[in-house]
Design an enzyme around this catalytic site. Structure first.
Site, short mmCIF file in Angstrom:
data_model
loop_
_atom_site.label_atom_id
_atom_site.label_comp_id
_atom_site.label_asym_id
_atom_site.label_seq_id
_atom_site.Cartn_x
_atom_site.Cartn_y
_atom_site.Cartn_z
CG ASP A 168 -2.38 13.94 21.40
OD1 ASP A 168 -2.54 14.75 22.31
OD2 ASP A 168 -2.02 12.66 21.59
CG ASP B 67 -1.98 -0.89 1.38
OD1 ASP B 67 -2.39 -1.23 0.11
OD2 ASP B 67 -2.42 -1.72 2.20
CD GLU C 27 -3.43 8.85 6.71
OE1 GLU C 27 -2.36 9.03 6.07
OE2 GLU C 27 -4.02 7.41 6.74
CB THR D 242 -8.82 -0.04 5.95
OG1 THR D 242 -8.20 0.32 4.80
CG2 THR D 242 -10.05 -0.79 5.97
CB ALA D 243 -4.55 3.44 6.44
CE1 TYR D 244 -1.47 7.07 13.35
CE2 TYR D 244 -0.39 8.37 11.44
CZ TYR D 244 -0.63 7.84 12.82
OH TYR D 244 0.25 8.45 13.64
P1 NAP Z 1 4.63 2.69 6.88
O1 NAP Z 1 4.61 3.22 8.15
O2 NAP Z 1 5.71 1.94 6.37
O3 NAP Z 1 3.38 1.47 6.72
C1 NAP Z 1 2.03 1.67 7.32
C2 NAP Z 1 1.04 0.56 6.94
O4 NAP Z 1 -0.01 1.03 6.60
C3 NAP Z 1 1.63 -0.65 6.10
O5 NAP Z 1 1.42 -1.76 6.43
C4 NAP Z 1 0.85 -0.26 5.01
O6 NAP Z 1 0.27 -1.48 4.06
C5 NAP Z 1 -0.74 0.15 5.60
N1 NAP Z 1 -1.41 0.92 4.85
C6 NAP Z 1 -1.41 2.01 3.92
N2 NAP Z 1 -2.41 2.23 3.47
C7 NAP Z 1 -3.45 1.45 3.93
C8 NAP Z 1 -4.78 1.18 3.62
N3 NAP Z 1 -5.45 2.26 2.96
N4 NAP Z 1 -5.46 0.44 4.17
C9 NAP Z 1 -4.96 -0.39 5.15
N5 NAP Z 1 -3.65 -0.44 5.23
C10 NAP Z 1 -3.03 0.58 4.79
O7 NAP Z 1 4.04 3.89 5.91
P2 NAP Z 1 3.77 3.92 4.30
O8 NAP Z 1 4.02 2.76 3.62
O9 NAP Z 1 4.23 5.23 3.91
O10 NAP Z 1 2.02 4.39 4.27
C11 NAP Z 1 1.69 5.51 4.74
C12 NAP Z 1 0.29 5.19 5.56
O11 NAP Z 1 0.81 4.61 6.79
C13 NAP Z 1 -0.36 6.62 5.88
O12 NAP Z 1 -1.08 7.06 4.95
C14 NAP Z 1 -0.99 6.02 7.05
O13 NAP Z 1 -2.37 5.76 6.92
C15 NAP Z 1 -0.31 4.77 7.63
N6 NAP Z 1 0.13 4.88 9.07
C16 NAP Z 1 -0.40 4.22 10.03
C17 NAP Z 1 -0.12 4.33 11.50
C18 NAP Z 1 -0.67 3.42 12.52
O14 NAP Z 1 -1.72 2.83 11.91
N7 NAP Z 1 -0.55 3.78 13.72
C19 NAP Z 1 0.84 4.98 11.63
C20 NAP Z 1 1.72 5.75 10.74
C21 NAP Z 1 1.27 5.44 9.47
P3 NAP Z 1 1.59 -2.29 3.16
O15 NAP Z 1 2.04 -3.09 4.34
O16 NAP Z 1 0.66 -3.09 2.08
O17 NAP Z 1 2.29 -1.08 2.42
#
Ligand code: NAP
Length: 265
Positions: free
Chosen positions: A151, A49, A123, A162-164
């Site tokens: 925050d 993703d 997001e 489904t992500a952050y």
């Molecule tokens: P990363 O920190 O290396 O990976 C973020 C994780 O989020 C990966 O496992 C990625 O899946 C998953 N992801 C991304 N978009 C998704 C979606 N639409 N639905 C479900 N899972 C999703 O960061 P990155 O690869 O650069 O991705 C940036 C995204 O990470 C941000 O947009 C944010 O949504 C997410 N994020 C989440 C958190 C948290 O949940 N606490 C914290 C920081 C960022 P893959 O393994 O398939 O790449």
């Protein structure tokens, strides 16, 4: 000759997929471009993703349809895996797919010096760059709605839900819904401060304006799809669903539910 833009994550699995994709399309008379070509027929992204997000941003939200090939964890933007790769490439070549028009989210950042425009697939996260509580005046469609303290806030697309957003306690919205969601980050639970009691889902037509208190103008941290943007003298952030959308190639319309089950439950 038809052209395919190819974006490849630097990993062994992705290199293997790259080799097979290139061999398949070159055998069928396509040209592969590793640089974005605006005349291409498809944007194919090999990775997870995160790779998909980076490809969309690097093409400035290209209107050429995107197809994801998953070589990482379960991906929310990829239906194809290495085990069924050639089968799906054949369906693609024969045009046996649907195009899903996916909304993105726009943030207009007004500062004392300039106005900037950013787009997100997943997001926007607005928080404080130090450890203090952030007070954000939230206006929706011209109504002063709430003064949110905590925050910060996250505004996510349905695809990004489904992500952050999910980690922050927001709801899962089906990728095909139109609109966006606001989720409070660690809202203050106190009679002295307001906060959203739950995440709020808005229709695509709604505009949300965050007005920043003068003292917070230098303390705002804005993160768009995992990438931090620094601004000085932030006065106002306006969020809306823009006309731009990205197009994703979908082969099975019920794939989303299978993916959700396998990834999350
Ligand atoms: P990363 O920190 O290396 O990976 C973020 C994780 O989020 C990966 O496992 C990625 O899946 C998953 N992801 C991304 N978009 C998704 C979606 N639409 N639905 C479900 N899972 C999703 O960061 P990155 O690869 O650069 O991705 C940036 C995204 O990470 C941000 O947009 C944010 O949504 C997410 N994020 C989440 C958190 C948290 O949940 N606490 C914290 C920081 C960022 P893959 O393994 O398939 O790449």
């Amino acid at each position: 000759m038809e052209i395919i833009n190819l974006f490849v994550k630097p990993s062994p699995e992705s290199r293997e997929a790259h080799r097979r994709v290139e061999a398949y399309f070159e055998d069928h008379g396509f040209a592969i471009s590793r640089l974005y070509n605006e005349k291409a027929r498809y944007n194919i992204v090999i990775g997870g993703d995160g790779s998909f997000l980076r490809a969309v941003h690097s093409t400035h939200f290209s209107s050429i349809p995107f197809l994801g090939i998953n070589t990482g964890h379960l991906g929310f933007f990829q239906e194809i895996t290495l085990s069924d790769l050639e089968e799906y490439l054949e369906l693609l070549r024969l045009h046996r797919y649907e195009i899903h028009h996916q909304d993105v989210l726009c943030c207009t950042v007004e500062t004392t010096a300039w106005t900037y425009r950013l787009l997100a697939v997943n997001e926007f996260l607005i928080s404080s760059n130090d450890d203090h509580i952030l007070h954000l005046n939230v206006g929706v469609d011209g109504v002063d709605f709430i003064n949110s303290s905590g925050d910060g806030l996250m505004l996510s697309t349905p695809a990004g839900s489904t992500a952050y957003n999910l980690s922050a306690g927001g709801s899962i919205l089906h990728q095909m819904l139109r609109g966006y969601q606001i989720t409070a980050l660690h809202p203050v639970r106190s009679k002295s401060f307001d906060s959203l009691p739950s995440s709020l889902v808005l229709p695509a037509e709604s505009e949300t304006v965050l007005t920043i208190d003068g003292r917070d103008a230098e303390r705002i941290k804005l993160i768009c799809d995992g990438v931090r943007h620094a601004f000085r003298g932030v006065k106002r952030l306006t969020f809306s669903v823009p006309e731009e959308r990205i197009q994703r190639i979908i082969f099975r319309s019920n794939w989303y539910w299978k993916n959700l089950r396998d990834k999350l439950f």
